[in-house]
Design a protein around this motif. Structure first.
Motif, PDB file in Angstrom:
ATOM      1  N   ASP A   1      99.318  65.512  66.902  1.00  8.38           N
ATOM      2  CA  ASP A   1      98.471  65.155  68.044  1.00  8.38           C
ATOM      3  C   ASP A   1      97.806  66.364  68.706  1.00  8.38           C
ATOM      4  OD1 ASP A   1      99.062  62.465  67.706  1.00  8.38           O
ATOM      5  OD2 ASP A   1     100.725  62.504  69.131  1.00  8.38           O
ATOM      6  N   TRP A   2      98.111  67.570  68.250  1.00  5.91           N
ATOM      7  CA  TRP A   2      97.528  68.774  68.838  1.00  5.91           C
ATOM      8  C   TRP A   2      96.054  68.913  68.461  1.00  5.91           C
ATOM      9  CZ3 TRP A   2     101.346  73.472  68.208  1.00  5.91           C
ATOM     10  CH2 TRP A   2     102.511  73.205  68.927  1.00  5.91           C
ATOM     11  N   LYS A   3      95.353  69.719  69.220  1.00  6.30           N
ATOM     12  CA  LYS A   3      93.957  70.060  68.906  1.00  6.30           C
ATOM     13  C   LYS A   3      93.940  70.923  67.643  1.00  6.30           C
ATOM     14  CE  LYS A   3      92.451  69.793  73.659  1.00  6.30           C
ATOM     15  NZ  LYS A   3      91.891  70.509  74.811  1.00  6.30           N
TER      16      LYS A   3
ATOM     17  N   LYS B   1      96.949  73.465  66.098  1.00  9.54           N
ATOM     18  CA  LYS B   1      97.612  72.792  64.972  1.00  9.54           C
ATOM     19  C   LYS B   1      97.569  73.668  63.727  1.00  9.54           C
ATOM     20  CE  LYS B   1      96.628  68.421  64.193  1.00  9.54           C
ATOM     21  NZ  LYS B   1      95.990  67.198  63.704  1.00  9.54           N
TER      22      LYS B   1
END
Length: 62
Positions: free
Chosen positions: A28-30, A34
């Motif tokens: 779910d990270w940018k 990521k």
């Protein structure tokens, strides 16, 4: 002497669950975090169960 498969060890099962949770969080990270720190964290988490499996195999082959 009863020998367990490494997959049956509680510590191995916990490490697999931990790794799965790390993957979910980092997914779910940018993109930039990521691809940088996220990949390193994933590799570290994945290596826990890999090291347990490797050690167990080595111990049983003696």
């Amino acid at each position: 002497m009863v020998t367990k498969r490494f997959q049956d060890l509680q510590v191995y099962q916990l490490s697999e669950s931990f790794s799965d949770e790390i993957w979910k969080i980092i997914n779910d990270w940018k993109p930039l975090p990521k691809d940088t720190i996220g990949k390193q964290i994933i590799k570290a988490a994945d290596s826990i169960d890999a090291n347990i499996a490797e050690r167990r195999k080595r111990k049983l082959s003696r």
